[in-house]
Design an enzyme around this catalytic site. Structure first.
Site, PDB file in Angstrom:
ATOM      1  CB  THR A  52      -0.934   0.012   1.218  1.00 33.19           C
ATOM      2  OG1 THR A  52      -0.175  -0.328   2.380  1.00 33.19           O
ATOM      3  CG2 THR A  52      -2.057  -0.991   1.035  1.00 33.19           C
ATOM      4  CG  ASP A  96       4.896  -3.752   8.965  1.00 37.88           C
ATOM      5  OD1 ASP A  96       4.535  -3.361   7.846  1.00 37.88           O
ATOM      6  OD2 ASP A  96       4.523  -3.211  10.029  1.00 37.88           O
TER       7      ASP A  96
HETATM    8 CA    CA Z   1       2.576  -2.120   7.744  1.00 34.36          CA
END
Ligand code: CA
Length: 725
Positions: free
Chosen positions: A269, A334
C-alpha cells in the site's frame, strides 16, 4: 451541508466595525493587507508551486514539490529564537493522534485532525473560520492499523482536499469548507483506509491508501482536481494472473510472486510518501509491506515480490511506470518503503545531482538518481540486525540469514521491529547545512511464524505470532525489549554519515522542520516544542505543549512577521501532565508561536488531591489456566492493537483499558460488544467472524485475571501509603 461557518469568525469583524467610526470596510473577496489574494482564496497554482518563490506561505504539507520541509525564512534565528512566545492556540476536539502539518496559504491555516476532520483558521487572530467533519462511521476505526490519523490537506485552485479514513477523497471550498465534490476511492467491502496527504500534480489529485496489515492490494489513483473524475490508477502488486494485468509491468512483477498471493491482496500500500519533480515530470511513490508480512505464507517458494517496499517513479500524466528501486526484496518484517520521499539537488565533489532520498523502516538511508533510479548511496542510519549492508553492485541488501524467521522457522529478535527505525514522521533537509534531519526510533521485535495460519476477515493477517518469540528476551545477551532509544539524527546524504544526534529524554518520534535561521524545530513526547541549532544540534529554546507531539511544524509570515505552527496531541498525555483541554483527553491543539508572543496555555481542568484508593473492582476469576492462556493469545491477536499489550491501556493505547470494564461482570453484555458489535458506533466492531467458539469468553477470563492482578497491586500500594502516614 457538513461544514459550519463559525459564528465567532463572523461576529468578531462585525463587532470591531461597530466599535470604530472609521473602520475600513472591506469588500467581499478583497485581499487582506499584505496578501496578494483574498483571504481563503487557496489560490495555489502550478506556477506558484513550481516557482516556490514566496517563503511567507506553506503551500503543501511538505512545503513544496521537493517536500524538503525547509523554509527560507530567517527572521527567527539561532540568535533570537529565545524570544519566541505563544501567539495563539486553538483546542482540537478529538483525542487520537494528530499527525498533520499545517498548510498556510492566502491568510488561512488549514489542518486535519484524527477522524479526517479539517479545520481552517485566520492566521492573524487564530479565529476558526470553518471546520468540516466527514462524519466517519466510528466502527471504521477497526480497519486503521495505527490509529485514525490524517497527515494533512492539499490546496489547489480555491479548493482544499482531504483523504478520509473510510477511503473518500473530498474537495472543499477553501473559503467556506463546503463540499465541492466527493469520491469513494476504495472498495468499501475491504479494510482500506486513507491517512496520507493528497498531492496535486498537473491538475490532478493523487491519493493512495493503507490496509496492508489486513488484506488489501495497494494502488495510487489520480483524479481530476476540478471534477473528481478518475484519470489513472497504478497498482503496486499484480492481481490474479488468470485475469488481464492492468499495467504491462505487472506481468513481469507477477513472475516474482508464488502461490495465490492475490487472494489476500498482497499489500504494497502507498499510504504516505510521495513527491513530484516538475523538472523531470516524474511522480515518486513509496510502497508498503506485503500481506501477510510472513513471506513463506504470502509467496511460498520466495521471489522478490515486486513492487513491495519500493520507491517507484511514475509518469504523472498516465500513471505509466518509469523505474523502481526495491529496498527490501521479499519483505517479511513489515519493512515498508512508504516513508517520506524527498527530492534534492546534492552538490557532490563530482558535480550537482538531482536525487530522491528516503529513510524507510528498514534502517538504510537511500539516495537515488531522480532520473534513472540509480542507487547512489545506501547506508545504515540505525543499528539494524536484518542485513549487514547493501551490495552497491546489485543494489540488494545482504541479509543476515537468521533474521529470516519465515525461512528458518526459528523465532528471532530483529532490529528494527515492525514500527521501523523511521516511520511516517517527516524528515527535513536544509540545503544550507547539507544535512537531512531524521527522527530515528531504534527498536526491535521478536518475529515468529504462526503454528497455523488462518485468514482473519476482520483483523490483521500478518502471518506472524506476536508472542512466539517473546521468551527470547529473557535469554543471556538479549537486547532490551522493544523501544531502545529515539533521537533526531543529522545525516550527511553525500558522505552517507551521521553528523550528530539529539537524544530524546522520552522515547518517541516527532516530525521535523528546518529553517534558514540555522534552526530545526521538533516536538517531543515529553511535552515540549523545541528549537535546536541546525549546524550542531544545540538546544536553544523550548515551550511546553502539554501534549505529546508527533506531527511536524510549518512556518510562514503573518503581516510580515514569521510564525511557527505545530499541531500537538498524540496517544496519551506526557508523564505528569494534567488535562487542560475540555474537549480532548490528550490536550490536542494547534499552537502558533511568534517573537514576543504572550498567550498562555490553560491550567489543569481540575486538581486532584484525593487520597490514594483502590479504583478497580473486577469479579473473581473462575476460569481455569488453559482458558486464560487461550484468552491471552486471543487478546494478543485481536484486541491488543487498540486496548494495549498485557491488557494495559497505557499512554500508547487507542481503546479503553478493559480491566476497568463493567462488562467483565456480565458475559452476555461482553459477548454483545465483542461478538455482535453492540458498541460499533463507539469504535468497537463485533469480532464474530474472527473468533472461535468460546474464544470471547476466554478473552474475558484473561482480562479478569489481569484486572485482579492490578487490584492486588493497588491494594498493596494503598496499604503501603497508609502504613507510611
Ligand atoms: Ca505495515
Amino acid at each position: 451541508m457538513r461544514a459550519y461557518l463559525m459564528s465567532l469568525a463572523v461576529a468578531v469583524p462585525a463587532l470591531l466595525a461597530a466599535c470604530s467610526n472609521n473602520a475600513p470596510t472591506q469588500p467581499e473577496g478583497a485581499a487582506a493587507p499584505g496578501l496578494a489574494n483574498p483571504v481563503g482564496a487557496a489560490a495555489v497554482t502550478a506556477e506558484r508551486l513550481i516557482a516556490d518563490s514566496d517563503p511567507g506561505v506553506w503551500l503543501t504539507a511538505g512545503r513544496n514539490y521537493h517536500e524538503d520541509r525547509f523554509s527560507p525564512l530567517d527572521q527567527i534565528s539561532d540568535s533570537n529564537v529565545k524570544n519566541l512566545g505563544l501567539a495563539w492556540y486553538s483546542d482540537i476536539d478529538t483525542e487520537r493522534g494528530q499527525e498533520s502539518t499545517p498548510v498556510v496559504v492566502d491568510g488561512v491555516l488549514y489542518l486535519t485532525t484524527a477522524w479526517s476532520m479539517v479545520k481552517a483558521y485566520d492566521i492573524t487572530s487564530g479565529a476558526k473560520i470553518w471546520e468540516y467533519d466527514p462524519k466517519i462511521d466510528r466502527a471504521k476505526g477497526a480497519d486503521a492499523c495505527c490509529d485514525v490519523v490524517n497527515r494533512g490537506v492539499a490546496a489547489w485552485n480555491g479548493k482544499i482536499y482531504v483523504g478520509t479514513i473510510d477511503g473518500r477523497l473530498i474537495a472543499l471550498n477553501g473559503r467556506t469548507g463546503s463540499v465541492v465534490w466527493e469520491k469513494q476511492t476504495t472498495d468499501t467491502s475491504l479494510p482500506y483506509t486513507i491517512t496520507g496527504v493528497p498531492r496535486i500534480v498537473k491538475g490532478k489529485v493523487v491519493i493512495g491508501n493503507g490496509g496492508a496489515e489486513y488484506r488489501v492490494r495497494g494502488y495510487v489513483t489520480a483524479y481530476d482536481a476540478e471534477t473528481g473524475e478518475q484519470v489513472w490508477r497504478w497498482y503496486s502488486v499484480p492481481g490474479d494472473p488468470a485475469q488481464p494485468f492492468e499495467q504491462p509491468e505487472l506481468a513481469e512483477a507477477a513472475k516474482t510472486w508464488n502461490g495465490e498471493w492475490w487472494k489476500l491482496g498482497g499489500g504494497g500500500t502507498i499510504w504516505d510518501g510521495m513527491a513530484y519533480d516538475p523538472e523531470l515530470d516524474t511522480l515518486y511513490v513509496g510502497t508498503g509491506n506485503g500481506t501477510p508480512w510472513n513471506q513463506a505464507i504470502r509467496s511460498p517458494g520466495g521471489g522478490d515480490n515486486l513492487y513491495l517496499s519500493s520507491i517507484v517513479a511514475l509518469d504523472p500524466n498516465t500513471g505509466g511506470y518509469k523505474w523502481h528501486y526495491q529496498t527490501t526484496p521479499a519483505e517479511t518484517w513489515d519493512y515498508t518503503a512508504t516513508q517520506p520521499i524527498m527530492i534534492a539537488d546534492l552538490n557532490y565533489p563530482t558535480g550537482k545531482r538531482r536525487v530522491v532520498m528516503q529513510a524507510p523502516k528498514n534502517g538504510f538511508f537511500y539516495v537515488l538518481d531522480a532520473k534513472t533510479g540509480e542507487l547512489l548511496s545506501a547506508e545504515k542510519f540505525a543499528p539494524l540486525t536484518w542485513a549487514t549492508h547493501v551490495d552497491m553492485k546489485t543494489g540488494r541488501p545482504v541479509e543476515i540469514p537468521s533474521a529470516r524467521f519465515d525461512k528458518t522457522g526459528i523465532p528471532v529478535i530483529v532490529a528494527p521491529g515492525a514500527l521501523g527505525m523511521h516511520n511516517w514522521h517527516p524528515m527535513a533537509f536544509s540545503p544550507e547545512t547539507g544535512y537531512v534531519y531524521l527522527p530515528v526510533t531504534h527498536s526491535n521485535a521478536a518475529y515468529a511464524g504462526p503454528k497455523e495460519f488462518k485468514v482473519n476477515l476482520q483483523g490483521w493477517n500478518t502471518g506472524t505470532d506476536f508472542a512466539g518469540g517473546s521468551s527470547l528476551y529473557s535469554q543471556p545477551g538479549a537486547p532490551p525489549r522493544g523501544n531502545v532509544e529515539s533521537y533526531i539524527l543529522a545525516y550527511d546524504p553525500i558522505a552517507g554519515k551521521e553528523v550528530f544526534r539529539i537524544k530524546n529524554d522520552v522515547y518517541g518520534a516527532s516530525g521535523l522542520l528546518a529553517t534558514s535561521g540555522n534552526l530545526i524545530f521538533s516536538g517531543n513526547h515529553k511535552g515540549e516544542f523545541v528549537a535546536y541549532r541546525a549546524d550542531n544540534g544545540e538546544k536553544l529554546w523550548s515551550a511546553p505543549t502539554q501534549a505529546r507531539v508527533v506531527a511536524a511544524a510549518s512556518t510562514f509570515l503573518v503581516n510580515g512577521q514569521q510564525h511557527v505552527a505545530i499541531l500537538v496531541g498524540a496517544r496519551g498525555l506526557p508523564e505528569g501532565q494534567a488535562r487542560t483541554n475540555p474537549v480532548s483527553g490528550n490536550n490536542s491543539r494547534i499552537l502558533v508561536f511568534k517573537a514576543g508572543g504572550t498567550a498562555k496555555l490553560p491550567e489543569a481542568l481540575e486538581k486532584s488531591s484525593e487520597p490514594l484508593k483502590v479504583t478497580i473492582d473486577p469479579p473473581l476469576l473462575t476460569a481455569n489456566n488453559e482458558t486464560v492462556a487461550e484468552g491471552e493469545q486471543g487478546f494478543r491477536n485481536n484486541c491488543a492493537t487498540c486496548h494495549g499489550g498485557q491488557a494495559v491501556a497505557a499512554a500508547g493505547s487507542i481503546g479503553p483499558d478493559l480491566r476497568y470494564s463493567a462488562l467483565l461482570r456480565d458475559v452476555a453484555a461482553w459477548n454483545g460488544a465483542v461478538l455482535e458489535g453492540n458498541r460499533a458506533q463507539r469504535g468497537m466492531p463485533g469480532f464474530k467472524a474472527s473468533l472461535r467458539p468460546g474464544e470471547s469468553e476466554a478473552i474475558q477470563a484473561y482480562v479478569i485475571r489481569e484486572a485482579n492482578s492490578e487490584k492486588a497491586r493497588q491494594e498493596a500500594a494503598v496499604a503501603a501509603a497508609s502504613a507510611g502516614r
